[in-house]
Motif scaffolding. Sequence first.
Motif, PDB file in Angstrom:
ATOM      1  N   SER A 174      -2.484 -14.044  -0.445  1.00 40.43           N
ATOM      2  CA  SER A 174      -2.864 -13.721   0.927  1.00 40.43           C
ATOM      3  C   SER A 174      -1.975 -14.451   1.935  1.00 40.43           C
ATOM      4  N   ILE A 175      -1.778 -15.757   1.714  1.00 41.94           N
ATOM      5  CA  ILE A 175      -0.960 -16.538   2.645  1.00 41.94           C
ATOM      6  C   ILE A 175       0.514 -16.182   2.491  1.00 41.94           C
ATOM      7  N   LEU A 176       0.913 -15.876   1.246  1.00 41.51           N
ATOM      8  CA  LEU A 176       2.314 -15.489   1.021  1.00 41.51           C
ATOM      9  C   LEU A 176       2.692 -14.261   1.840  1.00 41.51           C
ATOM     10  N   VAL A 177       1.844 -13.204   1.808  1.00 39.92           N
ATOM     11  CA  VAL A 177       2.224 -11.992   2.542  1.00 39.92           C
ATOM     12  C   VAL A 177       2.260 -12.269   4.042  1.00 39.92           C
ATOM     13  N   ALA A 178       1.343 -13.129   4.522  1.00 41.13           N
ATOM     14  CA  ALA A 178       1.328 -13.432   5.955  1.00 41.13           C
ATOM     15  C   ALA A 178       2.605 -14.165   6.355  1.00 41.13           C
ATOM     16  N   LEU A 179       3.010 -15.153   5.546  1.00 39.79           N
ATOM     17  CA  LEU A 179       4.219 -15.910   5.890  1.00 39.79           C
ATOM     18  C   LEU A 179       5.473 -15.053   5.718  1.00 39.79           C
ATOM     19  N   PHE A 180       5.420 -14.139   4.730  1.00 40.63           N
ATOM     20  CA  PHE A 180       6.560 -13.244   4.516  1.00 40.63           C
ATOM     21  C   PHE A 180       6.754 -12.354   5.745  1.00 40.63           C
ATOM     22  N   LEU A 181       5.638 -11.847   6.271  1.00 36.35           N
ATOM     23  CA  LEU A 181       5.742 -11.013   7.470  1.00 36.35           C
ATOM     24  C   LEU A 181       6.287 -11.821   8.641  1.00 36.35           C
ATOM     25  N   GLN A 182       5.810 -13.073   8.762  1.00 42.85           N
ATOM     26  CA  GLN A 182       6.324 -13.913   9.841  1.00 42.85           C
ATOM     27  C   GLN A 182       7.810 -14.150   9.676  1.00 42.85           C
ATOM     28  N   ALA A 183       8.247 -14.330   8.431  1.00 45.20           N
ATOM     29  CA  ALA A 183       9.670 -14.550   8.194  1.00 45.20           C
ATOM     30  C   ALA A 183      10.468 -13.302   8.565  1.00 45.20           C
ATOM     31  N   LEU A 184       9.906 -12.110   8.254  1.00 43.62           N
ATOM     32  CA  LEU A 184      10.617 -10.871   8.552  1.00 43.62           C
ATOM     33  C   LEU A 184      10.650 -10.587  10.045  1.00 43.62           C
ATOM     34  N   LEU A 185       9.496 -10.737  10.710  1.00 40.55           N
ATOM     35  CA  LEU A 185       9.395 -10.249  12.086  1.00 40.55           C
ATOM     36  C   LEU A 185       9.609 -11.338  13.122  1.00 40.55           C
ATOM     37  N   THR A 199      15.942  -5.063  11.239  1.00 38.75           N
ATOM     38  CA  THR A 199      16.346  -3.749  11.706  1.00 38.75           C
ATOM     39  C   THR A 199      15.813  -2.618  10.823  1.00 38.75           C
ATOM     40  N   SER A 200      14.958  -2.961   9.837  1.00 37.12           N
ATOM     41  CA  SER A 200      14.315  -1.900   9.049  1.00 37.12           C
ATOM     42  C   SER A 200      12.832  -1.920   9.332  1.00 37.12           C
ATOM     43  N   GLU A 201      12.171  -0.762   9.113  1.00 36.25           N
ATOM     44  CA  GLU A 201      10.728  -0.743   9.309  1.00 36.25           C
ATOM     45  C   GLU A 201      10.043  -1.416   8.124  1.00 36.25           C
ATOM     46  N   VAL A 202       8.864  -2.025   8.401  1.00 36.92           N
ATOM     47  CA  VAL A 202       8.163  -2.743   7.348  1.00 36.92           C
ATOM     48  C   VAL A 202       7.799  -1.802   6.202  1.00 36.92           C
ATOM     49  N   LYS A 206       0.827  -5.061  -7.163  1.00 32.53           N
ATOM     50  CA  LYS A 206      -0.351  -5.529  -6.420  1.00 32.53           C
ATOM     51  C   LYS A 206       0.066  -6.284  -5.167  1.00 32.53           C
ATOM     52  N   LEU A 207       1.118  -7.110  -5.317  1.00 29.00           N
ATOM     53  CA  LEU A 207       1.570  -7.933  -4.190  1.00 29.00           C
ATOM     54  C   LEU A 207       2.112  -7.038  -3.075  1.00 29.00           C
ATOM     55  N   VAL A 208       2.875  -6.007  -3.458  1.00 28.30           N
ATOM     56  CA  VAL A 208       3.458  -5.126  -2.446  1.00 28.30           C
ATOM     57  C   VAL A 208       2.351  -4.320  -1.753  1.00 28.30           C
ATOM     58  N   LEU A 209       1.379  -3.833  -2.549  1.00 24.02           N
ATOM     59  CA  LEU A 209       0.249  -3.105  -1.944  1.00 24.02           C
ATOM     60  C   LEU A 209      -0.496  -4.003  -0.970  1.00 24.02           C
ATOM     61  N   LEU A 210      -0.720  -5.253  -1.388  1.00 23.56           N
ATOM     62  CA  LEU A 210      -1.410  -6.213  -0.518  1.00 23.56           C
ATOM     63  C   LEU A 210      -0.637  -6.376   0.785  1.00 23.56           C
ATOM     64  N   PHE A 211       0.681  -6.540   0.662  1.00 28.85           N
ATOM     65  CA  PHE A 211       1.513  -6.725   1.845  1.00 28.85           C
ATOM     66  C   PHE A 211       1.425  -5.514   2.761  1.00 28.85           C
ATOM     67  N   PHE A 212       1.480  -4.320   2.158  1.00 21.89           N
ATOM     68  CA  PHE A 212       1.469  -3.112   2.959  1.00 21.89           C
ATOM     69  C   PHE A 212       0.148  -2.951   3.713  1.00 21.89           C
ATOM     70  N   PHE A 213      -0.972  -3.112   2.986  1.00 21.79           N
ATOM     71  CA  PHE A 213      -2.280  -2.985   3.654  1.00 21.79           C
ATOM     72  C   PHE A 213      -2.461  -4.069   4.708  1.00 21.79           C
ATOM     73  N   TYR A 249      -0.208  -5.520   6.484  1.00 23.70           N
ATOM     74  CA  TYR A 249       0.556  -5.187   7.674  1.00 23.70           C
ATOM     75  C   TYR A 249      -0.114  -4.057   8.449  1.00 23.70           C
ATOM     76  N   ARG A 250      -0.596  -3.055   7.697  1.00 25.95           N
ATOM     77  CA  ARG A 250      -1.198  -1.878   8.321  1.00 25.95           C
ATOM     78  C   ARG A 250      -2.414  -2.254   9.180  1.00 25.95           C
ATOM     79  N   TYR A 251      -3.196  -3.246   8.718  1.00 25.46           N
ATOM     80  CA  TYR A 251      -4.452  -3.529   9.417  1.00 25.46           C
ATOM     81  C   TYR A 251      -4.365  -4.654  10.432  1.00 25.46           C
TER      82      TYR A 251
END
Lengths: 199, 273
Positions: free
Chosen positions: A80-91, B125-128, B143-150, B152-154
């Motif tokens: 959960s925290i990994l995806v949040a920090l990954f998004l922060q790193a990306l955006l 410069t790419s979309e998430v 699972k990790l990629v699905l988690l990331f996608f959802f 971001y979506r929400y």
Amino acid sequence: MHISEGVLSPAVLIAGALLTAGGVAIGLKKMDYNKIPGVAVLSSTFFVASLIHIPVGPVSSHLILNGLVGILLGWMAFPSILVALFLQALLFQFGGLTTLGVNTLIMSAPAVIAFYLFSYLIKRGNNIITIVAGFLSGAVGVGLAGLFMGLSLLGTGEEFVNIVKLVIAAHIPVMLIEGLITAFCVVFLKRVKPEIVGA
Amino acid sequence: MHLEEFAEGNSFIHKLDPRVKFLTVIPSVFAIAAMKTIAAPIAALIVCLILVILSRLDLKKLIIRLITVNVFIFFLWIFLPFSYPGEAFFQIGNLIATKEGLLHVLSITLKSNAIVLLTIVILGTSEVFSLSHALIHLKLPRKLVLLFFFFYRYITVMHDEYVKMKKAILIRCFKPKSNLHTYKTYAYLIGMLIIRSFERSQRIYNAMLCRGFKNNFPIISHFELKKIDIAFGIAMIIIFFSLIAVFENTFTQVPIWIYQKTLALVGQASRLS
């Protein structure tokens, strides 16, 4: 506060990445496909909650809530925290790709520790025990995060010692606020929707 | 909430294959992070600035982003020069700033900014959505990629919920101060957000089951590897690693280090026997 890129030594970065990989693997194993939407939407909620600025005396601090994440998600706090920090790193480039492992470890390991120490007390305890355990899980979550951050800086070099002292001092008022908010939040959740905390 | 600030654009960098983007950026940022001198990060920063010009990003937004990132670095400038051993450079009261310390912070600042620029120019410069699609191709756990996608979506959905509740408490004359009432209000607000997210995720999952969700999203547009993608990827990796080779001579130091360690170990072993 996250450690930005280019500061830590490669040895610390690699050690952090390996430990995080282990934690994420355990978390993913515990997260079945039917749990993914729940964990994901909860992660988005914590992401939004971390944007809230809370007044602390003359300044304001943003919430971290990693103790609460740990209580609600256990080992799944790692992914959960990994995806949040990954998004922060990306955006936002707060933290970053090279420090992703270390920063995830700094936040998630205290979350898992808080889960093992306090989640049982929060589930089964009476009102007072729940408040105390909630407070401690919030305070310990942030306190340990500050400590781990200090350790990763010291692991890079002795010259960071003054910054580490400052980092730890800055975490003390935040521990108090996080503790209070987590305590109130846990009591509220237990009263309104007990199944969220597993009670 | 507008998250993908730099994803809109029409340059060739925007159009690169996201798989290539990940495969280029990750080794490059680690190469920059491992740099130790001043010259190599300056050269890396120049390469990144050229990429910024090529990608025609909105410079105003980019500068605002760089300022926020440099706040942490600013703290290093205050503390690090005074606690680094070395030759004295200047003195404030009892505090002595060393030349080595200043060079060290300068190197960190340059590296940090180079990495940030590189991440914005190539990944930002790419979309998430296409980045997560690329992560599936790069064999990350599904699972990790699905988690990331959802996740971001929400974010935007939960942010709307938060804004709605924030309005509701403001209408009731809530003024945040440093007191217990404020903390309690925020705690209940977060608690309510968590409950709403919990209920929403159950509805989402049921809706997905109704539509026959089988742990993946069928996609019409697939990635297509073009010559420019391969050329760009190879060029970037060669550039960043040759910067290290030219300015840092890490590659020559590693064998020397191993040789010295082995000698020391052999010496110890012979003394023990």
